[in-house]
Design an enzyme around this catalytic site. Structure first.
Site, mmCIF file in Angstrom:
data_model
loop_
_atom_site.group_PDB
_atom_site.id
_atom_site.type_symbol
_atom_site.label_atom_id
_atom_site.label_comp_id
_atom_site.label_asym_id
_atom_site.label_seq_id
_atom_site.Cartn_x
_atom_site.Cartn_y
_atom_site.Cartn_z
ATOM 1 N N SER A 211 7.796 -12.368 -9.229
ATOM 2 C CA SER A 211 8.844 -11.752 -9.178
ATOM 3 C C SER A 211 9.684 -12.412 -9.806
ATOM 4 O O SER A 211 9.390 -13.328 -10.607
ATOM 5 C CB SER A 211 8.229 -11.016 -8.341
ATOM 6 O OG SER A 211 9.942 -9.886 -8.477
ATOM 7 N N ASP A 359 0.392 -3.361 -12.851
ATOM 8 C CA ASP A 359 2.185 -3.836 -12.393
ATOM 9 C C ASP A 359 3.055 -2.905 -12.338
ATOM 10 O O ASP A 359 3.270 -2.557 -14.630
ATOM 11 C CB ASP A 359 2.801 -5.493 -12.869
ATOM 12 C CG ASP A 359 3.695 -5.955 -11.891
ATOM 13 O OD1 ASP A 359 4.951 -4.895 -11.611
ATOM 14 O OD2 ASP A 359 3.897 -7.169 -12.014
ATOM 15 N N HIS A 392 2.529 -4.337 -8.640
ATOM 16 C CA HIS A 392 3.118 -5.589 -8.257
ATOM 17 C C HIS A 392 3.071 -6.331 -7.577
ATOM 18 O O HIS A 392 3.028 -7.723 -7.191
ATOM 19 C CB HIS A 392 4.634 -4.655 -8.672
ATOM 20 C CG HIS A 392 5.786 -5.991 -8.629
ATOM 21 N ND1 HIS A 392 5.757 -6.913 -10.120
ATOM 22 C CD2 HIS A 392 6.738 -6.939 -7.695
ATOM 23 C CE1 HIS A 392 6.572 -8.276 -9.510
ATOM 24 N NE2 HIS A 392 6.885 -7.755 -8.738
#
Length: 434
Positions: A211, A359, A392
């Protein structure tokens, strides 16, 4: 890779890198960085000579501890953490650098660590074989200099772009006197490079993170290509998309509209986190973990509502609202093409680019595209996809496939072993990190 010696328990430490001028113009002084280390026993004398190890009382607990310091406390910490020797870390022990995500901290492994199941003796990241380092990101609130500290610069000190705009009715700009100075992933990467300099760590065998952490990984590899042999960016992208920036914008408004901002934006921070959680988790995972109840009531919360409220309260209890805005801004401003000395083409590290199939924040095709672009520049770049119902957050949930991916990343060919691969890319530290 042969084992070295037994690994002691992980340790937290403070280090004092050089002061830092941010990309937007504000100055970070003093500049303190809190780190986490886990490695072979023979590493400890080096670490003790270069940094101040936190006591058990200071490092107690298994959850992140919000740090707010007065200027006097910061200068006291600075004096205590000044290095006492120029001892070098053993070159026989490979260094693995981990970079945490938006609201994470430096404690990657050990009890409560965000990658605890993949870190430890006999696991993918084995501290008996490698030196593991992770630093709290600049602008956060867990020990590295950030907006929760007294004296952290404000948005009005973003001198690169001239004076703050005059506010008129209906203007979407915020009163900059109440906003933290702009921090970008380039700034966070340079903070980490300066921390590595302060520790005397010149080469990193693998740098990885997901991320926002993956954004910083890419910036590190572009800023100092001569230092990184391998990288594994996970669930990230080359540039923050309009989708990511838009979600962050709404979260930011929730924080800023809280009447208690900046000192006590309790509900605003909770709502911002709830929105974020919906982007971190995919529909199939939420359906599986938060199914509709068999009975219906107009006065009862649905399970997913209770889940979001719980997640919001958890973050509000452990994070600072101004630091949250700084981290959202860092993600917004990510753009590898804006590198000070060139972007993607500067990267030399062998790469394993990992996407997550469901995601909904950083769509998996971003990582496939990144691997293809790196190969077009002649780099060794592989693409892998992690399968997760949860979307995610899969890189914080799917431990067995993640372990296999990290093992694969460690086995990539080292870019630092290729003769001539770095010709002309190295710059002196002062230019590389200024």
């Amino acid at each position: 890779m042969a084992p070295h010696t037994s690994a002691p328990t992980p340790r937290l430490f403070d280090v004092t890198p050089a002061d830092l001028t941010l990309e937007a113009g504000a100055r970070i002084s003093p500049h303190l960085v809190r780190g986490w280390w886990w490695g072979p026993e023979e590493d400890l004398p080096w670490l003790q000579a270069r940094a101040r190890l936190l006591s058990e009382d200071e490092a107690q607990g298994t959850t992140p501890r919000l740090v707010r310091r007065t200027l006097a406390e910061q200068h006291h910490a600075l004096e205590r953490a000044r290095r006492r020797a120029t001892t070098r870390p053993s070159s026989r022990i490979p260094t693995v650098l981990l970079v945490h995500a938006l609201t994470g901290d430096m404690r990657a492994g050990g009890e409560g660590g965000w990658w605890e199941p993949v870190i430890g003796p006999g696991r993918a990241l084995d501290p008996t074989r490698v030196r593991l380092l992770c630093f709290n990101n600049l602008g956060s609130c867990y020990g590295t200099t950030g907006p929760a500290d007294e004296g952290f610069p404000g948005r009005t000190e973003d001198t690169r772009f001239g004076p703050a705009p005059a506010l008129t009715k209906g203007n979407l700009h915020q009163d900059e006197r109440h906003l933290p100075a702009t921090v970008t992933p380039w700034d966070q990467a340079r903070s980490i490079l300066l921390a590595l300099d302060a520790l005397g760590v010149e080469e990193v065998s693998l740098v990885t993170g997901g991320s926002l952490g993956g954004m910083i990984v890419l910036c590190l590899a572009a800023l100092a290509p001569e230092r990184f042999a391998r990288m594994a960016p996970i669930a990230t992208s080359e540039t923050a998309s309009a989708w990511v920036v838009g979600l962050n914008h709404v979260a930011r408004q929730a924080v800023l509209l809280d009447p208690g901002y900046p000192e006590s934006a309790h509900r605003g921070l909770e709502l911002a986190r709830q929105l974020a959680m919906l982007s971190y988790r995919a529909e199939p995972g939420l359906e599986a973990s938060q199914p509709r109840p068999p009975a219906w009531s107009s006065r009862a919360l649905y399970p997913v509502q209770s889940y979001l409220e719980h997640q919001g309260r958890k973050l509000e209890a452990r994070f600072d609202a101004r630091a949250y805005l700084a981290q959202l801004g860092a993600m917004d401003h990510h753009d590898l093409a804006r590198a000070p000395h060139g972007g993607l083409e500067r990267i030399r590290a062998s790469a394993l680019c990992v996407g997550i199939d469901r995601d909904q924040l950083f769509f998996p095709e971003h990582m496939d595209a990144l691997a293809r672009k790196l190969r077009a520049h002649g780099r060794h770049a592989e693409h892998a996809e992690l399968t997760s119902l949860h979307g995610h957050d899969g890189f914080l949930i799917e431990w067995e496939p993640l372990s296999a991916l990290l093992t694969r990343a460690l086995a990539l060919p080292s870019a630092l072993d290729v003769p001539g691969a770095l010709l002309g890319t190295a710059r002196p530290p002062s230019e590389r990190t200024a």
